[in-house]
Design an enzyme around this catalytic site. Structure first.
Site, mmCIF file in Angstrom:
data_model
loop_
_atom_site.group_PDB
_atom_site.id
_atom_site.type_symbol
_atom_site.label_atom_id
_atom_site.label_comp_id
_atom_site.label_asym_id
_atom_site.label_seq_id
_atom_site.Cartn_x
_atom_site.Cartn_y
_atom_site.Cartn_z
ATOM 1 N N SER A 1 2.232 15.314 -21.270
ATOM 2 C CA SER A 1 2.425 14.008 -20.642
ATOM 3 C C SER A 1 1.094 13.292 -20.470
ATOM 4 O O SER A 1 0.032 13.925 -20.409
ATOM 5 C CB SER A 1 3.060 14.202 -19.251
ATOM 6 O OG SER A 1 3.068 12.980 -18.531
ATOM 7 N N TYR B 1 3.772 18.628 -10.885
ATOM 8 C CA TYR B 1 4.138 18.215 -12.249
ATOM 9 C C TYR B 1 2.902 17.941 -13.106
ATOM 10 O O TYR B 1 2.769 18.462 -14.221
ATOM 11 C CB TYR B 1 5.020 16.967 -12.173
ATOM 12 C CG TYR B 1 5.390 16.407 -13.527
ATOM 13 C CD1 TYR B 1 6.445 16.950 -14.260
ATOM 14 C CD2 TYR B 1 4.694 15.333 -14.081
ATOM 15 C CE1 TYR B 1 6.790 16.429 -15.505
ATOM 16 C CE2 TYR B 1 5.032 14.811 -15.323
ATOM 17 C CZ TYR B 1 6.082 15.363 -16.029
ATOM 18 O OH TYR B 1 6.414 14.849 -17.259
HETATM 19 P P1 NAD Z 1 15.451 14.567 -19.279
HETATM 20 O O1 NAD Z 1 15.882 14.759 -17.891
HETATM 21 O O2 NAD Z 1 16.388 13.892 -20.196
HETATM 22 O O3 NAD Z 1 15.076 15.960 -19.944
HETATM 23 C C1 NAD Z 1 14.579 17.058 -19.222
HETATM 24 C C2 NAD Z 1 15.469 18.230 -19.547
HETATM 25 O O4 NAD Z 1 14.896 19.433 -19.018
HETATM 26 C C3 NAD Z 1 16.846 18.154 -18.921
HETATM 27 O O5 NAD Z 1 17.757 17.486 -19.762
HETATM 28 C C4 NAD Z 1 17.221 19.614 -18.756
HETATM 29 O O6 NAD Z 1 18.117 20.007 -19.774
HETATM 30 C C5 NAD Z 1 15.920 20.359 -18.946
HETATM 31 N N1 NAD Z 1 15.691 21.321 -17.856
HETATM 32 C C6 NAD Z 1 15.143 21.085 -16.649
HETATM 33 N N2 NAD Z 1 15.142 22.232 -15.924
HETATM 34 C C7 NAD Z 1 15.692 23.194 -16.704
HETATM 35 C C8 NAD Z 1 15.973 24.575 -16.521
HETATM 36 N N3 NAD Z 1 15.634 25.215 -15.388
HETATM 37 N N4 NAD Z 1 16.573 25.254 -17.528
HETATM 38 C C9 NAD Z 1 16.914 24.624 -18.687
HETATM 39 N N5 NAD Z 1 16.656 23.313 -18.910
HETATM 40 C C10 NAD Z 1 16.059 22.619 -17.928
HETATM 41 O O7 NAD Z 1 14.061 13.776 -19.229
HETATM 42 P P2 NAD Z 1 12.908 13.516 -20.321
HETATM 43 O O8 NAD Z 1 12.057 12.493 -19.714
HETATM 44 O O9 NAD Z 1 13.466 13.314 -21.658
HETATM 45 O O10 NAD Z 1 12.087 14.886 -20.284
HETATM 46 C C11 NAD Z 1 11.751 15.629 -21.436
HETATM 47 C C12 NAD Z 1 10.291 16.035 -21.363
HETATM 48 O O11 NAD Z 1 9.475 14.878 -21.448
HETATM 49 C C13 NAD Z 1 9.897 16.748 -20.076
HETATM 50 O O12 NAD Z 1 9.048 17.843 -20.386
HETATM 51 C C14 NAD Z 1 9.114 15.685 -19.332
HETATM 52 O O13 NAD Z 1 8.175 16.245 -18.464
HETATM 53 C C15 NAD Z 1 8.443 14.986 -20.495
HETATM 54 N N6 NAD Z 1 7.909 13.671 -20.210
HETATM 55 C C16 NAD Z 1 8.739 12.650 -19.846
HETATM 56 C C17 NAD Z 1 8.184 11.407 -19.583
HETATM 57 C C18 NAD Z 1 9.036 10.250 -19.173
HETATM 58 O O14 NAD Z 1 8.497 9.219 -18.764
HETATM 59 N N7 NAD Z 1 10.351 10.338 -19.264
HETATM 60 C C19 NAD Z 1 6.797 11.198 -19.695
HETATM 61 C C20 NAD Z 1 6.005 12.260 -20.077
HETATM 62 C C21 NAD Z 1 6.551 13.481 -20.330
#
Ligand code: NAD
Ligand code: MG
Length: 300
Positions: free
Chosen positions: A192, A205
């Protein structure tokens, strides 16, 4: 499919409207795409494949929603068979993603379960290998993000759970998967912008994302001896259920992504192409690298 795809030239500032949640649009963790308002774009109508991953087998954690769903759709349209993992409570999102993979004619497998359990991480890998035959692409994308403004309110339970989800699970899944990954395989971790520009209120985080960035670079230097490349994608603000289910405080959610130079939040569909590039042989000379997809907030 719509009349534009990811190759269509257009002004990136107006490619999507500003995705902004209202404070009453909150949902519990883990957030569901099924009730995300406004809806996100995962490339359902626009992502156009070109056989860049023909015949590959991919495992994607957090593949039900958000960035993981966009990656799953893109990989399948590029010719890969895809296994996705998500939490059992996210079945509605998982099924929708599976359906979209199946529509491409590719094999689609769902292996729901909690990756904070090391034994389950081993099962996840075993089941993927049994059903797909190998793992050519591993995307460690699942993540937990809960905003806590004051240090005194950040509990040991949350701190531990965030590390277990974001860091320990990555170690457990990767360690179990590597014996099944042939030379030419690719591991892609979701880090991130928080790894480089940590916000107050995201202490647990942001520090896991710092760990993921270092983990990626160290692992890349270990695994190149096996011909496996390891890279990361560092998204900036991207509109997903993670943000609406405790990832951001209300005031930030209402102006989500407004401060980056492009002036709006990104959509999952705009992040997926970086994963496709890192998964494919086009990136053969790229390992131990992090690609920022930040709307201009850039990595150092
Ligand atoms: P999202 O909520 O759609 O995806 C996160 C997923 O993590 C969930 O769908 C869930 O299936 C999974 N998860 C969480 N805890 C879990 C567990 N204990 N066991 C199994 N699965 C689990 O949101 P997203 O934003 O698409 O997140 C995906 C990645 O992107 C993450 O690593 C997040 O940190 C990273 N990220 C997101 C952003 C943003 O702005 N959305 C920015 C930087 C990084
Ligand atoms: Mg989800």
């Amino acid at each position: 499919m719509s009349n534009f795809n990811q190759y269509t030239m257009q002004d990136p500032r107006s490619q999507y409207p500003k995705a902004q949640g209202k404070s009453d649009d909150r949902q519990p963790e883990p957030g569901l795409d099924a009730i995300l308002k406004p809806q996100a774009d995962h490339g359902e109508e626009s992502y156009c494949g070109a056989n860049r991953l023909s015949g590959r087998k991919a495992l994607i954690t957090g593949g039900d929603s958000g960035i993981g769903r966009a990656v799953a759709i893109a990989f399948a349209r590029e010719g890969a068979a895809v296994a996705i993992n998500y939490l059992p409570s996210e079945e509605i999102d998982g099924q929708k993603t599976l359906n979209m993979i199946q529509q491409t004619g590719q094999k689609a497998i769902a292996i729901p379960g909690d990756i904070t359990d090391e034994a389950f991480c081993k099962t996840l890998v075993q089941q993927t290998v049994e059903e797909l035959g190998s793992i050519d692409i591993l995307v460690n994308n699942a993540g937990k993000q809960q905003f806590v403004e004051e240090l005194e309110n950040l509990t040991t339970a949350q701190f531990t759970q965030t590390y277990a989800t974001n860091v320990f699970a990555m170690f457990w899944i990767t360690k179990a998967a590597v014996p099944y990954m042939p030379p030419g395989a690719s591991i892609i971790n979701t880090t991130s912008i928080q790894s480089y520009q940590p916000s107050p209120g995201l202490l647990d985080y942001a520090s896991t994302k710092g760990a993921i960035t270092a983990f990626t670079k160290s692992l890349a230097k270990m695994l190149i001896k096996k011909g496996i490349r390891v890279n990361a994608v560092a998204p900036g603000p991207v509109w997903t259920p993670l943000q609406q289910s405790g990832g951001q405080p209300d005031e930030k959610l209402q102006h989500f992504g407004g401060k980056v130079p492009i002036g709006r939040a990104g959509q999952p569909a705009e992040v997926a192409p970086a994963f496709v590039f890192l998964a494919s042989q086009e990136s053969s000379y790229i390992t131990a690298e992090v690609i920022g997809v930040t709307g201009g907030a850039h990595l150092p």
